[in-house]
Design a protein around this motif. Sequence first.
Motif, mmCIF file in Angstrom:
data_model
loop_
_atom_site.group_PDB
_atom_site.id
_atom_site.type_symbol
_atom_site.label_atom_id
_atom_site.label_comp_id
_atom_site.label_asym_id
_atom_site.label_seq_id
_atom_site.Cartn_x
_atom_site.Cartn_y
_atom_site.Cartn_z
ATOM 1 N N MET A 108 40.485 100.869 71.036
ATOM 2 C CA MET A 108 41.327 100.159 71.992
ATOM 3 C C MET A 108 42.343 99.264 71.302
ATOM 4 N N GLY A 109 43.521 99.216 71.885
ATOM 5 C CA GLY A 109 44.549 98.332 71.360
ATOM 6 C C GLY A 109 44.255 96.877 71.673
ATOM 7 N N GLN A 110 43.623 96.635 72.825
ATOM 8 C CA GLN A 110 43.285 95.281 73.255
ATOM 9 C C GLN A 110 41.800 95.221 73.627
ATOM 10 N N ARG A 113 40.169 92.958 76.204
ATOM 11 C CA ARG A 113 40.366 93.172 77.643
ATOM 12 C C ARG A 113 39.455 94.256 78.192
ATOM 13 N N ILE B 167 44.585 97.885 78.433
ATOM 14 C CA ILE B 167 43.590 97.679 77.381
ATOM 15 C C ILE B 167 43.926 98.487 76.130
ATOM 16 N N GLY B 168 44.990 99.257 76.198
ATOM 17 C CA GLY B 168 45.422 100.017 75.021
ATOM 18 C C GLY B 168 44.539 101.205 74.694
ATOM 19 N N CYS B 169 43.984 101.860 75.730
ATOM 20 C CA CYS B 169 43.113 103.019 75.458
ATOM 21 C C CYS B 169 43.937 104.279 75.198
ATOM 22 N N ARG B 170 45.197 104.267 75.615
ATOM 23 C CA ARG B 170 46.145 105.351 75.359
ATOM 24 C C ARG B 170 45.794 106.657 76.083
ATOM 25 N N PHE B 183 53.278 103.237 72.296
ATOM 26 C CA PHE B 183 52.206 102.270 72.063
ATOM 27 C C PHE B 183 52.679 101.279 71.007
ATOM 28 N N GLY B 206 49.114 96.516 70.691
ATOM 29 C CA GLY B 206 47.965 97.137 71.351
ATOM 30 C C GLY B 206 48.139 97.462 72.818
#
Lengths: 388, 273
Positions: A108-110, A113, B167-170, B183, B206
Motif C-alpha cells: 500500500m502507498g498509504q 489508511r 490507500i494507494g492499493c493501485r 501513482f 502513495g
Amino acid sequence: MLLQKALTGTRGYWFWVTALVALVGLGVAAWLAQLQTGLAVTGLSRDVSWGLYIAQFTFLVGVAASAVMVVLPYYLHDCQAFARVTILGEFLAVAAVVACGLFILVDMGQPSRVLNVVLYPSPRSLMFWDMLSLAGYLAMNLAIGWTTLSAERHEVAPPSWTRPLILLSIPWAISIHTVTAFLYAGLPGRSFWMTALLAPRFLASAFAAGPALLILLALLLRRVAAFDIGRAATGRLAVIVAYATVATLFFLLMETFTTFYSGIPEHAQHLRYLFTGLDGHAPFAPWMWTSVVLAFAGLVLLVVPSFAGNDRLLGLAAAAILIALWIDKGLGLIVGGLVPTPFEQIVDYSPTAVEILISTGIWATGALLVTGFFKMVIAVRRETARAL
Amino acid sequence: MRRSGAGRRGPRERGAWRGAGAPAIQTIDRRQFIGLAGLSALGLWTQPPARASSVQAPSARRWAMVVDPKKCLEIDGCTRCLAACHRAHNVPSVADQRHEVKWIWKERFERAFPSEQNVYTEDSLKGKPVPVLCNHCDNPPCVRVCPTGATWKRDDGIVMMDWHRCIGCRYCMSACPYGSRSFNWDDPRRHMAVPPSNDYPTRTKGVVEKCTFCEERLARGLAPACVEACPDGALVFGDLRDPKSRVREILRARHTIRRRPELGTQPVVYYVI
C-alpha cells in the motif's frame, strides 16, 4: 499455557528462530526505508503497478486455502491417515493468511489508511470481499487449531461447536482463493487474467503447492524434531499433489489452446511475453520454462510406482512442484497480466533489493509462526504420548 | 474570479462551453452534496419527504470531450494543453519515466488505439501523437474496484478522486484499461518544475491521481484548463445531454471513435477521425 511450549527448545531450535527473527528485522528495516521514500524504492512502475508483493499474496492465499486438502478428507471422510497432519495444515493456513495480510500492507502507498477499507466498506470492490473472506478464514483456523490442540492436551474431545466451524471452513477455504482469482478475473482490458478458468486454475495450483509444502515440512519435522506424521499421510499428500499438478498443467494447456488457436493478438501477447518474450524482451522466459520443466519432473517422480516410498525422491518431487508453482503464481501471473500495457508497450519489471528484503521478511514471519505453532503441536503430542 | 480565456473563443454557439457571463453552473461537489443531504435528512422531520428530492438532481449535465487529433497536429509539437493542465494541478514532472504522473499526455495513435490497427494506417495519423486523458467512463472499472470509495462518479459523469481517502492499493490502476491513472511513487513535491501553485492542492506520496475534467474550474464556471489552452479548438468540451451542445453537434456531423469501446466502459472522450 500452550504458548509456553513454543518458548522452550533446543539450541538448534533457538538458532533457527534467531535466524528467522534476523530476517524479519531486515524486512522491517527495509519497510521503514520504503515508508520513508515511498514505493519508488521498488521496481514497480506506472505500468507494472503490482509486482512481487501482490504475487506473493496470491501465492500464499493458495497455501492457506490448501489446508482444506487435509481438513476435508479427515473430517468429512474420516481419513485416519491425516489424524496427525490436519492440525498442522490448519496452523499453516493461519501463518499463510497472516503473511498475506502483511504483503497487502507493504504494497500500500498509504498503509496508515488501511482502516479506510473498513470505515468505507465498498461491496462493489472484490477487495472488500477478499478482506472479509481472509479475515474470516484466519479467525476460523486459529479458533479451530487452538481449541482442538488444547482439547488434545487435556485429553478431552474438542468442544462441540468446533464441528460446524470446521465444516464451514471447507467451503470457506475454496472461497478465499476464488475471491482472490476474482480480484483479477473481472478486470476489462487485462485479457491474461480475464478468463473463467482463473479461479479453478488458482485452486488446482494451490492444492498442489500447499500439500507439497506440507510434505516438505513433514519430512523436515521427521529429521529435526523426530516427529512423524506417518507414511500413510505423506503418501496420500503425494497423491493429492500429483492430481492437482496434473489439473494445473491441464488448465494451463486449455488456456494455451484458446489463446493461440483463436489467434487474438491481445490474448496471446501476455503468454508470449512470459514464455518467449516480445520485442526482444524475455526476462521471464527462463523462469517460465524452468517452471514447466520442474512441474513435469516433479510429476514424474510422483507417479512412477517404483519411486513411491522413497522419502528423498518424495522430497525432491515436492520441492520441484512447489518451486514450479511459485514461479507460475508468485512471479509470472501478476507481471504477465500487466505487460504488455494498455498501450501495448513492453515494460520490464524486476524487484529491487528492498522489495526482496521486505518479501523475505514476511516469508520469515510466516515461517516463525509455523515454527511456533508446530512446536506447540509436537510438544502436546509428546506429552500425551508419555502420559499413555 | 478568473474568467479570462474562455471568453477568447469568439462567438460561442449555444451549449458550447459557456465561459464569462454564463450563469453559474449547477454542479455540486461532494461536500456540498453531503451537507445538503444532511440538511434535507433533518428536514424530513418537519417537511414532507418530497423536499429530499430537490438534491437528487444537482445537475442534468453529462460532461464530455471531443478531441480532433488532426487539428491538434496543425501546430507541430504543441503541448500547450499538457502544460496548462499540469501547471494548474501541480502535477509533478518526474524525470524517471517509470514513475511519471500524467493527467493528459500524448501517445502515438497506434498505442492509444491498439484495436484500430490496420496494417496500412492513414498517413495523417500514422505514428502521430494524440492527446489521451481519463475517459470519465459511464461504467468506470476503477470506481467499481476501489475498496474505499476514494474514486467515485458524480452525477455529471466526472470520475473523481479523493486523495485523502486513497490507500494507494493501485487496484484502480490495474482496472483502468486506458492507463489513465498515475501513482505517486515518492513525494511529488520533490518533482515540481515550478513552485507549486496555491490554487490547487499538491498530493502526498502513495496516492493515485488523474484528470478530473477540471471540476474545480467547472465549479467556478471555467472551461477545463486544457480546453482553454488549446489554440486551435482541437479540444471541445460540453454537455452530452444537451442535443444543441457543440460536442453533440460534432458527434452528429463527424465520424468519431473512442478508445476500446468493446469493453463496455462507455468513455466520453471522443476522437474525430
